[in-house]
Each structure stands twice: as structure tokens, then as C-alpha cells.
Design an enzyme around this catalytic site. Structure first.
Site, PDB file in Angstrom:
ATOM      1  N   GLU A 129      28.488  45.209 -55.949  1.00  0.00           N
ATOM      2  CA  GLU A 129      27.043  45.156 -56.157  1.00  0.00           C
ATOM      3  C   GLU A 129      26.601  45.808 -57.464  1.00  0.00           C
ATOM      4  O   GLU A 129      27.080  46.880 -57.846  1.00  0.00           O
ATOM      5  CB  GLU A 129      26.333  45.858 -55.000  1.00  0.00           C
ATOM      6  CG  GLU A 129      24.818  45.805 -55.076  1.00  0.00           C
ATOM      7  CD  GLU A 129      24.178  46.195 -53.774  1.00  0.00           C
ATOM      8  OE1 GLU A 129      23.994  45.295 -52.925  1.00  0.00           O
ATOM      9  OE2 GLU A 129      23.899  47.394 -53.581  1.00  0.00           O
ATOM     10  N   LYS A 138      23.535  47.637 -58.787  1.00  0.00           N
ATOM     11  CA  LYS A 138      22.414  48.364 -58.181  1.00  0.00           C
ATOM     12  C   LYS A 138      22.024  49.498 -59.121  1.00  0.00           C
ATOM     13  O   LYS A 138      22.822  50.405 -59.370  1.00  0.00           O
ATOM     14  CB  LYS A 138      22.845  48.908 -56.812  1.00  0.00           C
ATOM     15  CG  LYS A 138      21.816  49.739 -56.075  1.00  0.00           C
ATOM     16  CD  LYS A 138      22.401  50.192 -54.733  1.00  0.00           C
ATOM     17  CE  LYS A 138      21.414  51.020 -53.938  1.00  0.00           C
ATOM     18  NZ  LYS A 138      21.977  51.424 -52.623  1.00  0.00           N
ATOM     19  N   LYS A 148      20.112  40.630 -52.940  1.00  0.00           N
ATOM     20  CA  LYS A 148      19.852  41.691 -51.971  1.00  0.00           C
ATOM     21  C   LYS A 148      18.448  42.232 -52.219  1.00  0.00           C
ATOM     22  O   LYS A 148      18.178  42.812 -53.264  1.00  0.00           O
ATOM     23  CB  LYS A 148      20.900  42.800 -52.104  1.00  0.00           C
ATOM     24  CG  LYS A 148      20.864  43.817 -50.985  1.00  0.00           C
ATOM     25  CD  LYS A 148      22.014  44.798 -51.139  1.00  0.00           C
ATOM     26  CE  LYS A 148      21.972  45.865 -50.056  1.00  0.00           C
ATOM     27  NZ  LYS A 148      23.016  46.878 -50.279  1.00  0.00           N
ATOM     28  N   GLU A 194      21.782  41.056 -41.684  1.00  0.00           N
ATOM     29  CA  GLU A 194      22.126  42.480 -41.616  1.00  0.00           C
ATOM     30  C   GLU A 194      21.638  43.113 -40.318  1.00  0.00           C
ATOM     31  O   GLU A 194      20.476  42.971 -39.927  1.00  0.00           O
ATOM     32  CB  GLU A 194      21.518  43.213 -42.806  1.00  0.00           C
ATOM     33  CG  GLU A 194      21.861  44.697 -42.837  1.00  0.00           C
ATOM     34  CD  GLU A 194      21.314  45.366 -44.066  1.00  0.00           C
ATOM     35  OE1 GLU A 194      21.856  45.118 -45.169  1.00  0.00           O
ATOM     36  OE2 GLU A 194      20.331  46.131 -43.937  1.00  0.00           O
ATOM     37  N   ASN A 236      25.154  47.261 -41.569  1.00  0.00           N
ATOM     38  CA  ASN A 236      24.737  48.278 -42.534  1.00  0.00           C
ATOM     39  C   ASN A 236      24.985  49.658 -41.943  1.00  0.00           C
ATOM     40  O   ASN A 236      24.373  50.028 -40.939  1.00  0.00           O
ATOM     41  CB  ASN A 236      23.257  48.117 -42.903  1.00  0.00           C
ATOM     42  CG  ASN A 236      22.896  48.902 -44.150  1.00  0.00           C
ATOM     43  OD1 ASN A 236      23.698  49.694 -44.653  1.00  0.00           O
ATOM     44  ND2 ASN A 236      21.703  48.690 -44.658  1.00  0.00           N
ATOM     45  N   GLU A 272      28.753  47.269 -44.737  1.00  0.00           N
ATOM     46  CA  GLU A 272      27.962  47.606 -45.922  1.00  0.00           C
ATOM     47  C   GLU A 272      27.637  49.097 -45.963  1.00  0.00           C
ATOM     48  O   GLU A 272      27.296  49.682 -44.934  1.00  0.00           O
ATOM     49  CB  GLU A 272      26.627  46.853 -45.912  1.00  0.00           C
ATOM     50  CG  GLU A 272      26.704  45.362 -45.675  1.00  0.00           C
ATOM     51  CD  GLU A 272      25.338  44.782 -45.382  1.00  0.00           C
ATOM     52  OE1 GLU A 272      25.278  43.656 -44.868  1.00  0.00           O
ATOM     53  OE2 GLU A 272      24.313  45.458 -45.644  1.00  0.00           O
ATOM     54  N   SER A 273      27.738  49.694 -47.131  1.00  0.00           N
ATOM     55  CA  SER A 273      27.288  51.067 -47.416  1.00  0.00           C
ATOM     56  C   SER A 273      28.306  52.125 -46.982  1.00  0.00           C
ATOM     57  O   SER A 273      28.892  52.028 -45.910  1.00  0.00           O
ATOM     58  CB  SER A 273      25.935  51.375 -46.753  1.00  0.00           C
ATOM     59  OG  SER A 273      24.949  50.456 -47.158  1.00  0.00           O
TER      60      SER A 273
END
Length: 276
Positions: free
Chosen positions: A58, A60, A120, A169, A190, A220-221
Site C-alpha cells: 500500500e 499511504k 482504499k 472488509e 482488518n 489487513e493491518s
């Protein structure tokens, strides 16, 4: 800025104001979509590998909880490093007011790489989906927690209608049920709670067994090591989305190589009895 509202409430309020500005452009956007000839790339197909973990890298710029994330401000340069290091897809965080992103970042990246692109953002209206396609996105993030039930199903259906893949998500068991009821084929877990910004990989470990084997699952994350990837792969994850960790690295290509170093193994069964 109203501090009595959570960051998420403030973001959604901001999105509603953005949509008001898009409403007069609705007919024009639909016409542009009908004339669009560039086929979209298969986002989901790029993520399911029999012998390795898929990677969505990503771009970001910042976050409302921590501010500016890294020194990289050139989306084309950063994403070229991701591509050369073996990323399967690229995620571009386009939210402007709170994350300092933009659709221009997505457009620039679309012109520079052929990998599938995920927009996103906080998608709450059909016009944002049209906007995403016209900017070059192959997939969008559709966050269950920010949408009333009817709106979620309507927007998922609209994605199917216009031919863009939604990465749906979820953050808890109820949201998984909603995603499955809609027919989602790609589900993102997430690990970050969007209201508190707290990150916990235990969220993926808890929820992975609840998702059928035929679904593509993206964690994710909070992922920052080859141990994380290896553990998630053995628990049945198909792919990971990594943003903040890569944006902080002086050498993101080396960071990706290190992350993927132990991910070259078949995906585990999500309900494997060896995990608690």
C-alpha cells in the site's frame, strides 16, 4: 473539527460532503464509464497462490492517529519498488482530508504499473465507485462497519453491476455473516479497530476459521514480519495488505523480500485443529 465525534464519525461526515459535490457530475460520470475501453485487471486472481502468500502493498501518506507515516512522497517511485520486489497488487489510500491521500495518486500509479489496483477509501455511495473506476481502480474497499445494512448490500450489488471487485472488509463475526450473505468472494479481515485505531493480529486468528475455504481472505493491518506472514498463511490466509510498515522502510524492496521469505508454503486449512 468536532472532538466530540470519533475520527471515524468525522471521516464519514467529510465523505458525505464530498458526495454532495459529486452529485451534479453523475450523468457525466456514467457517460464516461460507458465509453471506457480499458479492461479492469483481475484483482482476486492475483492474490490466490497455491504455494505462497499474496501481497497487497500500500501507498499511504499519513494517518489521523499517527500523522505522516514515512518520507516517501513519490507514489510512482514507491510503487515501482513494490512491483520489482514481488507485490501482487497495489493499494492506494485516496482519502484526502484525514490521510492526505488523493485520487491523483491513484491515477499516477495506474499510468506507471500494470498490477491490479485497489482504491482504499471510505466508500458510502455509488458515485465513489464510478469515480474509482474512472480513476483506474480494479477493486475498491467496501467496509461493512461504516455502512447501514441496506446500504452495504446495495453498494455490493452495484459493484457487481459495474464490474469492479469489492474487497469486503470485516472486523467481527457479525460482519463476516453480512459479507457472506452478500456473496463476497474476497474478504479482508482488518486487525485495526477503526474507532479506536487499536491493532491486534488476534482478530485475524479468531475470524479466519469462520470463513469458508472457497473465499479469498486478506489479513489487513499490523503485519510487520515474516513470522506474521507464516503464521497467517498456516492459519488459512490467502494474502496480506501491508501499508504503514512498508512506508516506513528506507528500502521497501528489501522489506518485502524479508516479509515473503517464509511465505512460500501451501495455505493451511482455516479450521486446522493444531491452532487454538
Amino acid at each position: 473539527m468536532n472532538r466530540n465525534l470519533s475520527w471515524l464519525d468525522q471521516i464519514i461526515a467529510s465523505k458525505k460532503e464530498e458526495i454532495k459535490k459529486l452529485l451534479p457530475l453523475h450523468s457525466k460520470m456514467e457517460k464516461e464509464l460507458s465509453e471506457l475501453s480499458m479492461p479492469r485487471k483481475a484483482f482476486s486472481a492475483a492474490l490466490r497462490h497455491k504455494k505462497k502468500m499474496g501481497l497487497i502493498a500500500e501507498f499511504k501518506r499519513s494517518s489521523p492517529s499517527i500523522g505522516v507515516i514515512g518520507s516517501s512522497t513519490d507514489p510512482i517511485l514507491q510503487v515501482s519498488k513494490y512491483r520489482k520486489a514481488g507485490a501482487d497488487c497495489i493499494s492506494v489510500l485516496t482519502e484526502e482530508k484525514f490521510f492526505n491521500g488523493s485520487l491523483e495518486d491513484l491515477k499516477k500509479i495506474r499510468q506507471s504499473v500494470k498490477l491490479p489496483l485497489l482504491r482504499k477509501d471510505f466508500i458510502i455511495h455509488e458515485l465513489q465507485i464510478l469515480q474509482s473506476i474512472l480513476a483506474g481502480a480494479d477493486a475498491i474497499l467496501l467496509i461493512v462497519s461504516i455502512l447501514p445494512v441496506k446500504d452495504f448490500f446495495r453498494l455490493y450489488s452495484y459493484c457487481m453491476q459495474v464490474g469492479i471487485e469489492p474487497l469486503v472488509e470485516v472486523h467481527d463475526e457479525v460482519e463476516i455473516e453480512r459479507a457472506l450473505e452478500a456473496g463476497a468472494s474476497i474478504i479482508g479481515i482488518n486487525n485495526r479497530d477503526l474507532r479506536t485505531f487499536h491493532v491486534d493480529l488476534l482478530v485475524s486468528r479468531r475470524l479466519l476459521p469462520l470463513i469458508p475455504e472457497d473465499k479469498i481472505v486478506v489479513s489487513e493491518s499490523g503485519i510487520s514480519s515474516s513470522d506474521d506472514l507464516c503464521d497467517l498463511r498456516m492459519r488459512g490466509a490467502d494474502a496480506v495488505l501491508v501499508g504503514e510498515f512498508l512506508m516506513r522502510q528506507e528500502d521497501p524492496a528489501k522489506a518485502i523480500a524479508d516479509l515473503l521469505s517464509r511465505s512460500f508454503l501451501p495455505r493451511g486449512t482455516r479450521k486446522s485443529p493444531i491452532f487454538g
